[in-house]
Design a protein around this motif. Structure first.
Motif, PDB file in Angstrom:
ATOM      1  N   UNK A 284     -33.978  -3.673 -16.245  1.00 37.23           N
ATOM      2  CA  UNK A 284     -32.912  -3.048 -15.465  1.00 37.23           C
ATOM      3  C   UNK A 284     -31.722  -2.679 -16.336  1.00 37.23           C
ATOM      4  N   UNK A 285     -31.378  -3.543 -17.282  1.00 37.27           N
ATOM      5  CA  UNK A 285     -30.285  -3.219 -18.202  1.00 37.27           C
ATOM      6  C   UNK A 285     -30.614  -1.974 -19.021  1.00 37.27           C
ATOM      7  N   UNK A 286     -31.865  -1.871 -19.430  1.00 39.51           N
ATOM      8  CA  UNK A 286     -32.276  -0.702 -20.219  1.00 39.51           C
ATOM      9  C   UNK A 286     -32.193   0.574 -19.390  1.00 39.51           C
ATOM     10  N   UNK A 287     -32.553   0.496 -18.123  1.00 39.13           N
ATOM     11  CA  UNK A 287     -32.459   1.674 -17.265  1.00 39.13           C
ATOM     12  C   UNK A 287     -31.013   2.141 -17.123  1.00 39.13           C
ATOM     13  N   UNK A 295     -26.746   1.268  -8.824  1.00 36.12           N
ATOM     14  CA  UNK A 295     -27.180   1.189  -7.428  1.00 36.12           C
ATOM     15  C   UNK A 295     -28.639   1.632  -7.293  1.00 36.12           C
ATOM     16  N   UNK A 296     -29.012   2.703  -7.980  1.00 38.60           N
ATOM     17  CA  UNK A 296     -30.395   3.174  -7.937  1.00 38.60           C
ATOM     18  C   UNK A 296     -31.345   2.179  -8.596  1.00 38.60           C
ATOM     19  N   UNK A 297     -30.910   1.607  -9.714  1.00 39.92           N
ATOM     20  CA  UNK A 297     -31.735   0.618 -10.414  1.00 39.92           C
ATOM     21  C   UNK A 297     -31.992  -0.584  -9.517  1.00 39.92           C
ATOM     22  N   UNK A 298     -30.940  -1.069  -8.874  1.00 38.72           N
ATOM     23  CA  UNK A 298     -31.074  -2.223  -7.980  1.00 38.72           C
ATOM     24  C   UNK A 298     -31.987  -1.906  -6.799  1.00 38.72           C
ATOM     25  N   UNK A 299     -31.820  -0.732  -6.211  1.00 36.25           N
ATOM     26  CA  UNK A 299     -32.618  -0.349  -5.049  1.00 36.25           C
ATOM     27  C   UNK A 299     -34.110  -0.291  -5.401  1.00 36.25           C
TER      28      UNK A 299
END
Length: 313
Positions: A284-287, A295-299
């Motif tokens: 997720x950090x890389x994204x 917000x998109x990464x978390x979703x």
């Protein structure tokens, strides 16, 4: 609720998630209780990982009927703790080792994750605040070397690096303040005997380029750095736990919990936290580093692990 009881609820929730199919978040969220009484304010630090964590909690709570005001980039741990005490926020993204050392003023070196968590829980219990279950992942200082360098020199731990330094010296790259920190070069010298070191100051995030170019032998890293996603680097073990432990928890005001169904609220947080492995957080950090919004990464993550549907019917 006791920690053992909360853990049992989390296991039950994860089993339910695993049994469910693709969620219909709009339909399911509309069936959850709504209203001002379920409004909470959560604060975060400014760096990308903390923003992602805040979004993970906000979105998971939202589908379970809570309205979350997410205050991003409130400040470092001491600012977040003060905002909680002042009633400006109801809870915040906290790293256990940072809370213990910066907020509570206690020693962190040598403590494993369980000991660190227990100390943080004890500290906040005396102040009418509650702490969620910790994440599996930690984001703490570590010493990284190139895979080839580790293999050529038989390195698996910082102690091995100290043995190598005693013979040939070691070139170490790290953020400038690392040179004078006990949780840095001072501690490496005292705890591991890493004395023969040529220190190169480098801005945070640029240290991996020095490793790639062969300008240093080792660097200070963080265990969820996005650069670790692609491989090529080895994190050396810290058997003496010089850098302590840094799992993530939510610290939340007990008075607020009493007004928002504390069991349901902490069940959501604990269930999200249980999914947050080191690999998941690095990805997720890389994204985010690649330019995708937190917000998109978390979703996407919550959807992937089945947490975009309510935990309770």
């Amino acid at each position: 609720m006791s920690r053992a009881s909360r853990s049992a609820l989390v296991l039950a929730a994860l089993a339910l998630v695993a049994a469910c199919g693709e969620p219909n978040t709009e339909r399911d969220a509309s069936q959850q209780p709504q209203g001002a009484s379920l409004r909470v304010t959560i604060g975060t630090q400014a760096f990308p990982e903390a923003l992602v964590l805040g979004e993970l909690w906000r979105q998971a709570l939202a589908v379970n009927g809570y309205t979350v005001d997410l205050r991003k980039a409130v400040g470092p741990a001491e600012d977040l703790d003060q905002a909680l005490r002042d009633g400006d926020i109801d809870g915040y993204v906290a790293y256990t080792g940072t809370v213990l050392s910066i907020v509570a003023g206690q020693e962190v070196s040598g403590l494993d994750p369980e000991q660190t968590y227990d100390a943080v829980e004890d500290y906040y219990d005396d102040q009418d605040m509650e702490v969620s279950e910790p994440t599996p992942f930690e984001n703490k200082d570590a010493i990284a070397v190139a895979d080839a360098f580790a293999e050529d020199n038989g390195l698996t731990s910082i102690a091995d690096l100290a043995d190598l330094a005693a013979g040939d010296g070691v070139r170490l790259g790290a953020r400038p303040e690392f040179e004078d920190l006990y949780l840095g070069l001072e501690g490496l010298r005292e705890v591991y005997g890493l004395d023969d070191v040529e220190f190169t100051p480098v801005e945070l995030g640029e240290q991996y380029a020095l490793l790639d170019d062969g300008e240093v032998d080792a660097v200070d890293a963080f265990t969820t750095d996005p650069q670790l996603r692609g491989g090529g680097f080895t994190l050396l073990e810290d058997p003496e736990l010089l850098f302590g432990s840094q799992n993530v928890v939510m610290v939340v005001d007990e008075g607020k919990l009493d007004s928002i169904d504390s069991d349901a609220f902490m069940d959501v947080i604990d269930t999200v936290n249980a999914q947050l492995t080191e690999d998941a957080m690095v990805d997720m950090n890389a994204e985010v580093t690649d330019g995708r919004g937190e917000a998109d990464v978390a979703r996407s993550f919550l959807r992937r692990v089945g947490l975009m549907t309510p935990l309770r019917g």
